[in-house]
Motif scaffolding. Structure first.
Motif, PDB file in Angstrom:
ATOM      1  N   ILE A 140       0.841  -1.204   0.000  1.00  0.00           N
ATOM      2  CA  ILE A 140       0.000   0.000   0.000  1.00  0.00           C
ATOM      3  C   ILE A 140       0.873   1.251   0.000  1.00  0.00           C
ATOM      4  O   ILE A 140       0.677   2.172  -0.801  1.00  0.00           O
ATOM      5  CB  ILE A 140      -0.942   0.011   1.219  1.00  0.00           C
ATOM      6  CG1 ILE A 140      -2.022  -1.070   1.071  1.00  0.00           C
ATOM      7  CG2 ILE A 140      -1.599   1.382   1.387  1.00  0.00           C
ATOM      8  CD1 ILE A 140      -2.872  -1.268   2.310  1.00  0.00           C
ATOM      9  N   PHE A 141       1.866   1.296   0.877  1.00  0.00           N
ATOM     10  CA  PHE A 141       2.654   2.521   1.032  1.00  0.00           C
ATOM     11  C   PHE A 141       3.773   2.654  -0.006  1.00  0.00           C
ATOM     12  O   PHE A 141       4.335   3.747  -0.156  1.00  0.00           O
ATOM     13  CB  PHE A 141       3.200   2.614   2.452  1.00  0.00           C
ATOM     14  CG  PHE A 141       2.123   2.861   3.467  1.00  0.00           C
ATOM     15  CD1 PHE A 141       1.505   4.103   3.554  1.00  0.00           C
ATOM     16  CD2 PHE A 141       1.694   1.850   4.319  1.00  0.00           C
ATOM     17  CE1 PHE A 141       0.492   4.333   4.466  1.00  0.00           C
ATOM     18  CE2 PHE A 141       0.687   2.072   5.237  1.00  0.00           C
ATOM     19  CZ  PHE A 141       0.080   3.327   5.316  1.00  0.00           C
ATOM     20  N   THR A 147      -5.752  -0.352  -4.778  1.00  0.00           N
ATOM     21  CA  THR A 147      -7.193  -0.576  -4.609  1.00  0.00           C
ATOM     22  C   THR A 147      -7.436  -1.592  -3.501  1.00  0.00           C
ATOM     23  O   THR A 147      -6.610  -2.483  -3.260  1.00  0.00           O
ATOM     24  CB  THR A 147      -7.848  -1.085  -5.908  1.00  0.00           C
ATOM     25  OG1 THR A 147      -7.364  -2.409  -6.193  1.00  0.00           O
ATOM     26  CG2 THR A 147      -7.548  -0.155  -7.073  1.00  0.00           C
ATOM     27  N   TRP A 148      -8.587  -1.463  -2.847  1.00  0.00           N
ATOM     28  CA  TRP A 148      -8.948  -2.431  -1.812  1.00  0.00           C
ATOM     29  C   TRP A 148      -9.265  -3.797  -2.418  1.00  0.00           C
ATOM     30  O   TRP A 148      -9.032  -4.834  -1.798  1.00  0.00           O
ATOM     31  CB  TRP A 148     -10.141  -1.919  -1.013  1.00  0.00           C
ATOM     32  CG  TRP A 148      -9.792  -0.741  -0.150  1.00  0.00           C
ATOM     33  CD1 TRP A 148     -10.105   0.567  -0.360  1.00  0.00           C
ATOM     34  CD2 TRP A 148      -9.017  -0.783   1.058  1.00  0.00           C
ATOM     35  NE1 TRP A 148      -9.579   1.353   0.643  1.00  0.00           N
ATOM     36  CE2 TRP A 148      -8.917   0.551   1.533  1.00  0.00           C
ATOM     37  CE3 TRP A 148      -8.410  -1.804   1.802  1.00  0.00           C
ATOM     38  CZ2 TRP A 148      -8.230   0.886   2.701  1.00  0.00           C
ATOM     39  CZ3 TRP A 148      -7.734  -1.475   2.966  1.00  0.00           C
ATOM     40  CH2 TRP A 148      -7.640  -0.147   3.393  1.00  0.00           C
ATOM     41  N   ASN A 159     -10.580   2.841  -4.939  1.00  0.00           N
ATOM     42  CA  ASN A 159      -9.164   3.212  -4.820  1.00  0.00           C
ATOM     43  C   ASN A 159      -8.800   3.626  -3.389  1.00  0.00           C
ATOM     44  O   ASN A 159      -9.537   4.357  -2.731  1.00  0.00           O
ATOM     45  CB  ASN A 159      -8.831   4.360  -5.775  1.00  0.00           C
ATOM     46  CG  ASN A 159      -8.959   3.950  -7.228  1.00  0.00           C
ATOM     47  OD1 ASN A 159      -8.848   2.772  -7.564  1.00  0.00           O
ATOM     48  ND2 ASN A 159      -9.198   4.912  -8.095  1.00  0.00           N
ATOM     49  N   ILE A 160      -7.640   3.188  -2.933  1.00  0.00           N
ATOM     50  CA  ILE A 160      -7.154   3.509  -1.592  1.00  0.00           C
ATOM     51  C   ILE A 160      -6.664   4.957  -1.547  1.00  0.00           C
ATOM     52  O   ILE A 160      -5.937   5.408  -2.430  1.00  0.00           O
ATOM     53  CB  ILE A 160      -6.002   2.566  -1.181  1.00  0.00           C
ATOM     54  CG1 ILE A 160      -6.492   1.118  -1.123  1.00  0.00           C
ATOM     55  CG2 ILE A 160      -5.401   2.990   0.153  1.00  0.00           C
ATOM     56  CD1 ILE A 160      -5.372   0.097  -0.950  1.00  0.00           C
ATOM     57  N   ASN A 205     -14.825   8.881   4.830  1.00  0.00           N
ATOM     58  CA  ASN A 205     -14.445   8.341   3.518  1.00  0.00           C
ATOM     59  C   ASN A 205     -14.066   6.871   3.642  1.00  0.00           C
ATOM     60  O   ASN A 205     -13.036   6.530   4.233  1.00  0.00           O
ATOM     61  CB  ASN A 205     -13.269   9.132   2.936  1.00  0.00           C
ATOM     62  CG  ASN A 205     -13.655  10.556   2.598  1.00  0.00           C
ATOM     63  OD1 ASN A 205     -14.082  10.868   1.491  1.00  0.00           O
ATOM     64  ND2 ASN A 205     -13.492  11.459   3.579  1.00  0.00           N
ATOM     65  N   LYS A 206     -14.914   6.006   3.082  1.00  0.00           N
ATOM     66  CA  LYS A 206     -14.754   4.562   3.272  1.00  0.00           C
ATOM     67  C   LYS A 206     -13.509   3.991   2.600  1.00  0.00           C
ATOM     68  O   LYS A 206     -13.066   2.890   2.951  1.00  0.00           O
ATOM     69  CB  LYS A 206     -15.994   3.833   2.775  1.00  0.00           C
ATOM     70  CG  LYS A 206     -16.297   4.052   1.300  1.00  0.00           C
ATOM     71  CD  LYS A 206     -17.589   3.370   0.904  1.00  0.00           C
ATOM     72  CE  LYS A 206     -17.921   3.576  -0.586  1.00  0.00           C
ATOM     73  NZ  LYS A 206     -19.175   2.909  -0.952  1.00  0.00           N
ATOM     74  N   ASN A 207     -12.914   4.704   1.645  1.00  0.00           N
ATOM     75  CA  ASN A 207     -11.727   4.189   0.951  1.00  0.00           C
ATOM     76  C   ASN A 207     -10.417   4.622   1.593  1.00  0.00           C
ATOM     77  O   ASN A 207      -9.347   4.263   1.118  1.00  0.00           O
ATOM     78  CB  ASN A 207     -11.736   4.662  -0.513  1.00  0.00           C
ATOM     79  CG  ASN A 207     -12.869   4.053  -1.300  1.00  0.00           C
ATOM     80  OD1 ASN A 207     -12.983   2.836  -1.407  1.00  0.00           O
ATOM     81  ND2 ASN A 207     -13.736   4.896  -1.849  1.00  0.00           N
ATOM     82  N   ALA A 208     -10.492   5.394   2.684  1.00  0.00           N
ATOM     83  CA  ALA A 208      -9.293   5.983   3.275  1.00  0.00           C
ATOM     84  C   ALA A 208      -8.597   5.049   4.254  1.00  0.00           C
ATOM     85  O   ALA A 208      -9.224   4.206   4.900  1.00  0.00           O
ATOM     86  CB  ALA A 208      -9.653   7.291   3.974  1.00  0.00           C
TER      87      ALA A 208
END
Length: 314
Positions: A140-141, A147-148, A159-160, A205-208
């Protein structure tokens, strides 16, 4: 002769009383380890614990006035290098370049480890993916996973979005140094400019996915920490690339930080360039001493000098 000597002594006593009165009322009181004025600059990640330390210290020593200033890590270190402050509290030690700069000025900083801290990852309450492996965290980082759905094929999220409190913060530096290959943050990263704004953004924000110092969510007696944990979910992390059960995942609880099972750990240091035994040195000694370490223990961090009892419950 005796009369002249008496007048001289009286004059000296009067001058001394005037100097003392001026010093206590109009002038600045000489700084001692328990009295005077001092500015302590701390990384914003540690504001809750440092405020607790200052409040307790000033409650004990009534003539002590400690002013806490909270800034991103980079700004705090610049203040120390520019002589704007004599005491900084950070999650890292001095770099070789910084050491050389102080040596050039004939100044010799004292570095004291105060605690073991951690970095927490938080997600929206509706996010089902609250358990990640270290491999997934690094993906992720590093920007290789954006993307989740790439993490969980059944995920309905998109998208993350990675959120930090500040691009110049210690948490951002920690992620760059520990979780990325290129030492750069991916393009889907932005700064919220405060810890409250970070929590609010993740909650809305659900993607955060947010990155925050654990001190902001670890103290169960602190109303801010309790409120923050009600708004988001804290991610559990496993160092096992293929965990068989959920027991392989650890959240940043004090016991797991102390045992080393929670992987995103970091140390808390104070760097002191006061150069004499003034109030700054007294405050540092207080935090590193018994009372200060007990405050750290209560806050949910791991004290540097006080053992933490870990009790297993079956």
């Amino acid at each position: 002769m005796k009369n002249n000597l008496f007048h001289k002594l009286l004059l000296l006593a009067f001058a001394g009383s005037v100097f003392t009165a001026c010093n206590q009322s109009g002038g600045q009181e000489v700084s001692t380890p328990t009295a005077g004025n001092v500015v302590v600059t701390a990384d914003e990640s540690f504001q809750p614990i440092i405020e607790s330390q200052i409040s307790t210290f000033e409650g004990i020593y009534k003539r002590a006035d400690v002013e806490g200033k909270y800034k991103p890590e980079g700004e705090a270190m610049n203040d120390l290098l520019n002589d704007s402050t004599k005491i900084v509290i950070l999650s890292r030690e001095l770099t070789e370049t910084e050491k050389a700069a102080f040596e050039k000025k004939k100044r010799f900083p004292k570095v004291t480890k105060l605690a073991v801290d951690a970095v927490a990852l938080v997600v929206n309450k509706s996010n089902p993916d609250s358990l990640l492996t270290m491999d997934q965290v690094k993906q992720i980082f590093s920007g290789t996973t954006t993307t989740w759905k790439a993490l969980n094929s059944k995920s309905t999220l998109e998208n993350i979005t990675i959120v930090f409190d500040n691009n110049n913060s210690s948490t951002a530096r920690y992620v760059r140094d520990s979780l990325t290959v290129s030492k750069k943050l991916p393009g889907n990263t932005f700064a919220s400019n405060s810890h409250k704004a970070l929590i609010d953004y993740v909650a809305q924000n659900k993607n955060a996915i947010g990155v925050i110092g654990v001190n902001w969510i670890s103290d169960s007696d602190d109303t801010t920490a309790v409120n923050f944990t009600k708004q988001v979910k804290v991610i559990g992390i496993s160092t096992d690339p293929n965990p068989a059960t959920t027991e392989s995942y650890y959240q940043p609880y004090q016991a797991y930080i102390a045992q080393g099972t929670y992987p995103l750990r970091r140390n808390l240091y104070v760097i002191n360039v006061e150069g004499r035994a003034g109030l700054g040195t007294g405050f540092v000694s207080f935090i590193a001493g018994d009372k200060g370490q007990r405050i750290i223990l209560k806050s949910g961090l791991v004290p540097a000098t006080m053992p933490v009892r870990v009790i297993g419950v079956k």
